[in-house]
Design a protein around this motif. Structure first.
Motif, PDB file in Angstrom:
ATOM      1  N   LYS A 174      -5.331   6.090  10.578  1.00  0.00           N
ATOM      2  CA  LYS A 174      -4.964   5.111  11.593  1.00  0.00           C
ATOM      3  C   LYS A 174      -5.657   3.769  11.356  1.00  0.00           C
ATOM      4  CE  LYS A 174      -3.893   8.311  15.375  1.00  0.00           C
ATOM      5  NZ  LYS A 174      -4.169   8.661  16.795  1.00  0.00           N
ATOM      6  N   MET A 175      -6.545   3.717  10.398  1.00  0.00           N
ATOM      7  CA  MET A 175      -7.250   2.473  10.125  1.00  0.00           C
ATOM      8  C   MET A 175      -6.313   1.443   9.518  1.00  0.00           C
ATOM      9  SD  MET A 175     -10.843   3.684   8.432  1.00  0.00           S
ATOM     10  CE  MET A 175     -11.998   4.740   9.290  1.00  0.00           C
ATOM     11  N   THR A 176      -6.633   0.168   9.728  1.00  0.00           N
ATOM     12  CA  THR A 176      -5.913  -0.890   9.042  1.00  0.00           C
ATOM     13  C   THR A 176      -6.365  -0.939   7.591  1.00  0.00           C
ATOM     14  OG1 THR A 176      -7.584  -2.559   9.553  1.00  0.00           O
ATOM     15  CG2 THR A 176      -5.814  -2.216  11.185  1.00  0.00           C
ATOM     16  N   PHE A 177      -5.617  -1.672   6.777  1.00  0.00           N
ATOM     17  CA  PHE A 177      -5.961  -1.773   5.363  1.00  0.00           C
ATOM     18  C   PHE A 177      -7.348  -2.386   5.182  1.00  0.00           C
ATOM     19  CE2 PHE A 177      -6.048  -4.141   1.348  1.00  0.00           C
ATOM     20  CZ  PHE A 177      -5.754  -3.125   0.451  1.00  0.00           C
ATOM     21  N   SER A 178      -7.641  -3.440   5.945  1.00  0.00           N
ATOM     22  CA  SER A 178      -8.945  -4.100   5.813  1.00  0.00           C
ATOM     23  C   SER A 178     -10.085  -3.176   6.225  1.00  0.00           C
ATOM     24  CB  SER A 178      -8.982  -5.371   6.664  1.00  0.00           C
ATOM     25  OG  SER A 178      -8.761  -5.078   8.029  1.00  0.00           O
ATOM     26  N   GLN A 179      -9.837  -2.338   7.232  1.00  0.00           N
ATOM     27  CA  GLN A 179     -10.857  -1.369   7.637  1.00  0.00           C
ATOM     28  C   GLN A 179     -11.101  -0.342   6.547  1.00  0.00           C
ATOM     29  OE1 GLN A 179      -8.978  -0.101  11.323  1.00  0.00           O
ATOM     30  NE2 GLN A 179     -10.604  -1.069  12.541  1.00  0.00           N
ATOM     31  N   LYS A 180     -10.032   0.099   5.903  1.00  0.00           N
ATOM     32  CA  LYS A 180     -10.184   1.060   4.800  1.00  0.00           C
ATOM     33  C   LYS A 180     -10.958   0.444   3.636  1.00  0.00           C
ATOM     34  CE  LYS A 180      -6.211   4.095   5.584  1.00  0.00           C
ATOM     35  NZ  LYS A 180      -5.014   4.707   4.971  1.00  0.00           N
ATOM     36  N   VAL A 181     -10.652  -0.819   3.339  1.00  0.00           N
ATOM     37  CA  VAL A 181     -11.370  -1.499   2.253  1.00  0.00           C
ATOM     38  C   VAL A 181     -12.860  -1.591   2.581  1.00  0.00           C
ATOM     39  CG1 VAL A 181     -11.674  -3.690   1.044  1.00  0.00           C
ATOM     40  CG2 VAL A 181      -9.374  -2.802   1.453  1.00  0.00           C
ATOM     41  N   TRP A 182     -13.184  -1.947   3.843  1.00  0.00           N
ATOM     42  CA  TRP A 182     -14.575  -2.049   4.247  1.00  0.00           C
ATOM     43  C   TRP A 182     -15.269  -0.694   4.161  1.00  0.00           C
ATOM     44  CZ3 TRP A 182     -18.563  -4.826   4.299  1.00  0.00           C
ATOM     45  CH2 TRP A 182     -19.653  -4.559   5.130  1.00  0.00           C
ATOM     46  N   ARG A 183     -14.590   0.369   4.599  1.00  0.00           N
ATOM     47  CA  ARG A 183     -15.165   1.710   4.502  1.00  0.00           C
ATOM     48  C   ARG A 183     -15.320   2.135   3.045  1.00  0.00           C
ATOM     49  NH1 ARG A 183     -14.953   5.302   8.721  1.00  0.00           N
ATOM     50  NH2 ARG A 183     -16.065   6.644   7.246  1.00  0.00           N
ATOM     51  N   PHE A 201     -17.077   2.906  -6.891  1.00  0.00           N
ATOM     52  CA  PHE A 201     -15.957   2.262  -6.196  1.00  0.00           C
ATOM     53  C   PHE A 201     -14.683   3.097  -6.316  1.00  0.00           C
ATOM     54  CE2 PHE A 201     -18.533  -1.592  -5.966  1.00  0.00           C
ATOM     55  CZ  PHE A 201     -18.180  -2.049  -4.703  1.00  0.00           C
ATOM     56  N   ILE A 202     -14.490   3.742  -7.472  1.00  0.00           N
ATOM     57  CA  ILE A 202     -13.364   4.672  -7.585  1.00  0.00           C
ATOM     58  C   ILE A 202     -13.543   5.834  -6.615  1.00  0.00           C
ATOM     59  CG2 ILE A 202     -12.206   6.332  -9.108  1.00  0.00           C
ATOM     60  CD1 ILE A 202     -12.750   4.451 -11.433  1.00  0.00           C
ATOM     61  N   ALA A 203     -14.800   6.310  -6.501  1.00  0.00           N
ATOM     62  CA  ALA A 203     -15.092   7.395  -5.561  1.00  0.00           C
ATOM     63  C   ALA A 203     -14.802   6.959  -4.132  1.00  0.00           C
ATOM     64  CB  ALA A 203     -16.549   7.835  -5.703  1.00  0.00           C
ATOM     65  N   GLY A 204     -15.191   5.727  -3.787  1.00  0.00           N
ATOM     66  CA  GLY A 204     -14.911   5.218  -2.455  1.00  0.00           C
ATOM     67  C   GLY A 204     -13.417   5.075  -2.196  1.00  0.00           C
ATOM     68  N   PHE A 205     -12.678   4.628  -3.198  1.00  0.00           N
ATOM     69  CA  PHE A 205     -11.225   4.511  -3.076  1.00  0.00           C
ATOM     70  C   PHE A 205     -10.587   5.873  -2.836  1.00  0.00           C
ATOM     71  CE2 PHE A 205      -7.002   4.710  -4.970  1.00  0.00           C
ATOM     72  CZ  PHE A 205      -6.367   3.637  -4.360  1.00  0.00           C
ATOM     73  N   ILE A 206     -11.030   6.860  -3.599  1.00  0.00           N
ATOM     74  CA  ILE A 206     -10.508   8.217  -3.425  1.00  0.00           C
ATOM     75  C   ILE A 206     -10.783   8.716  -2.014  1.00  0.00           C
ATOM     76  CG2 ILE A 206     -10.835  10.631  -4.124  1.00  0.00           C
ATOM     77  CD1 ILE A 206     -11.364   9.542  -6.974  1.00  0.00           C
ATOM     78  N   GLN A 207     -12.004   8.435  -1.529  1.00  0.00           N
ATOM     79  CA  GLN A 207     -12.398   8.926  -0.218  1.00  0.00           C
ATOM     80  C   GLN A 207     -11.520   8.347   0.889  1.00  0.00           C
ATOM     81  OE1 GLN A 207     -14.556  11.232   0.205  1.00  0.00           O
ATOM     82  NE2 GLN A 207     -14.868  11.259   2.409  1.00  0.00           N
ATOM     83  N   MET A 208     -11.140   7.084   0.780  1.00  0.00           N
ATOM     84  CA  MET A 208     -10.456   6.407   1.873  1.00  0.00           C
ATOM     85  C   MET A 208      -8.935   6.327   1.712  1.00  0.00           C
ATOM     86  SD  MET A 208     -12.854   5.947   3.887  1.00  0.00           S
ATOM     87  CE  MET A 208     -11.735   5.276   5.104  1.00  0.00           C
ATOM     88  N   PHE A 209      -8.430   6.355   0.488  1.00  0.00           N
ATOM     89  CA  PHE A 209      -7.014   6.076   0.282  1.00  0.00           C
ATOM     90  C   PHE A 209      -6.202   7.268  -0.222  1.00  0.00           C
ATOM     91  CE2 PHE A 209      -8.805   1.825   0.266  1.00  0.00           C
ATOM     92  CZ  PHE A 209      -7.847   1.086   0.942  1.00  0.00           C
ATOM     93  N   HIS A 252      -0.313  23.472   6.854  1.00  0.00           N
ATOM     94  CA  HIS A 252      -0.003  22.140   6.351  1.00  0.00           C
ATOM     95  C   HIS A 252      -1.192  21.200   6.356  1.00  0.00           C
ATOM     96  CE1 HIS A 252       4.179  23.291   6.352  1.00  0.00           C
ATOM     97  NE2 HIS A 252       4.056  23.687   7.600  1.00  0.00           N
ATOM     98  N   GLY A 253      -2.345  21.619   6.924  1.00  0.00           N
ATOM     99  CA  GLY A 253      -3.490  20.736   6.990  1.00  0.00           C
ATOM    100  C   GLY A 253      -3.339  19.769   8.138  1.00  0.00           C
ATOM    101  N   ALA A 254      -4.214  18.778   8.160  1.00  0.00           N
ATOM    102  CA  ALA A 254      -4.145  17.770   9.199  1.00  0.00           C
ATOM    103  C   ALA A 254      -4.500  16.420   8.623  1.00  0.00           C
ATOM    104  CB  ALA A 254      -5.096  18.122  10.341  1.00  0.00           C
ATOM    105  N   GLU A 255      -4.127  15.370   9.341  1.00  0.00           N
ATOM    106  CA  GLU A 255      -4.341  14.028   8.850  1.00  0.00           C
ATOM    107  C   GLU A 255      -5.776  13.590   9.116  1.00  0.00           C
ATOM    108  OE1 GLU A 255      -2.267  12.234   7.185  1.00  0.00           O
ATOM    109  OE2 GLU A 255      -0.679  13.730   7.281  1.00  0.00           O
ATOM    110  N   HIS A 256      -6.293  12.765   8.237  1.00  0.00           N
ATOM    111  CA  HIS A 256      -7.602  12.164   8.467  1.00  0.00           C
ATOM    112  C   HIS A 256      -7.526  11.200   9.635  1.00  0.00           C
ATOM    113  CE1 HIS A 256      -9.592  12.743   4.291  1.00  0.00           C
ATOM    114  NE2 HIS A 256      -9.108  13.846   4.795  1.00  0.00           N
ATOM    115  N   THR A 257      -8.639  11.069  10.336  1.00  0.00           N
ATOM    116  CA  THR A 257      -8.681  10.049  11.373  1.00  0.00           C
ATOM    117  C   THR A 257      -8.577   8.659  10.762  1.00  0.00           C
ATOM    118  OG1 THR A 257     -11.094  10.055  11.301  1.00  0.00           O
ATOM    119  CG2 THR A 257     -10.047  11.467  12.941  1.00  0.00           C
TER     120      THR A 257
END
Length: 344
Positions: free
Chosen positions: A211-220, A32-40, A203-208
């Motif tokens: 643009k997700m909502t918070f609930s979408q990020k939590v689900w991902r 779950f920490i790994a998932g949090f890192i991946q999305m947030f 400078h890199g680029a932003e992840h797609t």
């Protein structure tokens, strides 16, 4: 029903289940920490936190484990995601080696196990930092490569459709691929990758997923954690089975009988740490039980080596990292832990 089975097999089964029960909660925390890192957590944030200087990056990686209450059972998926996010390999491995030891939960359990005295806990923390600094710098200055298996690199990139550092990620080439100076960009026909501006190579680029909502990020995050769990879970089960078999059929008393002298006793306790495959939150109480038999040096070797290398952890590392890179980690950690225990 099981009366016809040998007692040794039943004992092995009991040990196997106990190892899984002990390890699974921490694996779940880790994924779950790994998932949090991946999305947030973005690459930009990591770029600000991790110094460019290799030596300083190893120091930061070694110390940041204070804030992650994770044992070695769940540390591999966390490190794998940090590397995929752009954390330098040397910093990620330094974090992997120290995080199961220097976090407050383990420090407190070690303090309690050794009679509320600070000698062994401090020697344990110091040993983990010494090992992480040495091994991290060996990787920083002498190892050339990504460390992670290519299939994980491609999976992480494809799952996020991101712009990633070419030094860390190798993305399969194809007609839809576009490469900048410092970044390799993954494109698909369905989901194009958007560069922020013409200076993306700086400078890199932003992840797609920004643009997700918070609930979408939590689900991902949950989806990613489930994927991680099944990815590392098979290695945990296999490692626990081997550890249970070795504990059943290789008697501890036999090993203890050959552990005479400072060198043999240190090596013996390192072997025991590898075979017993205890979680770092609980191993201090087992180590303390050997105080009447072995020296403080040997016990410290047990407490430092076990969270860095045991059977189940080795299986998970082999699942995530290239075999030659794992061999480098195993060899360097073993040598440095032995030398540290010998001189304290």
């Amino acid at each position: 029903m099981f009366s016809h089975l040998p007692d040794s097999f039943l004992q092995m089964n009991t040990i196997f289940i106990s190892i899984l029960i002990e390890a699974l909660p921490f694996v779940l925390i880790g994924v779950f920490i790994a998932g949090f890192i991946q999305m947030f957590i973005s690459e930009k944030f990591i770029a600000r936190v991790i110094p460019k200087n290799k030596f300083l990056a190893v120091i930061v990686g070694s110390l940041i484990g204070v804030f992650f209450p994770s044992c070695e059972c769940g540390i591999v998926p966390i490190v794998r995601n940090l590397l995929a996010k752009g954390v330098p390999l040397h910093a990620g491995i330094a974090f992997m080696l120290t995080a199961p030891i220097i976090n407050p939960v383990v420090l407190f359990s070690t303090y309690v196990a050794f009679g509320s005295t600070w000698e062994v806990p401090l020697l344990r923390v110091a040993g983990s930092l010494v090992v992480a600094l040495v091994v991290g710098n060996i990787i920083a200055y002498f190892y050339k490569g990504t460390g992670l298996k290519d299939r994980f690199l491609k999976y992480e990139a494809a799952s996020e459709k991101v712009v990633v550092p070419a030094g860390n990620l190798a993305i399969a080439s194809g007609p839809a691929e576009r490469t900048t100076t410092n970044f390799q960009v993954l494109r698909t026909e369905e989901t194009p990758v958007r560069l922020e501006h013409n200076h993306a190579h700086q400078h890199g680029a932003e992840h797609t997923h920004t643009k997700m909502t918070f609930s979408q990020k939590v689900w991902r995050t949950v989806q990613h954690a489930v994927d991680e769990f099944f990815s590392v879970g098979k290695y945990l089960v296999f490692g626990a089975l081997i550890a249970a078999a070795m504990q059943t059929y290789i008697k501890t008393s036999t090993l203890v009988s050959i552990g005479h002298g400072p060198i043999l006793s240190i090596l013996l306790m390192m072997v025991l740490a590898f075979v017993l495959s205890l979680c770092s939150e609980a191993d201090a109480f087992i180590g303390a039980s050997f105080r009447s038999v072995f020296s403080t040096q040997s016990i410290v070797a047990f407490l430092v080596f076990g969270p860095m290398l045991d059977i189940k952890n080795l299986m998970m590392m082999l699942g995530a990292f290239k075999a030659k890179f794992v061999l480098l980690i195993v060899t360097s950690v073993t040598i440095v832990v032995f030398l540290y225990a010998l001189v304290i």
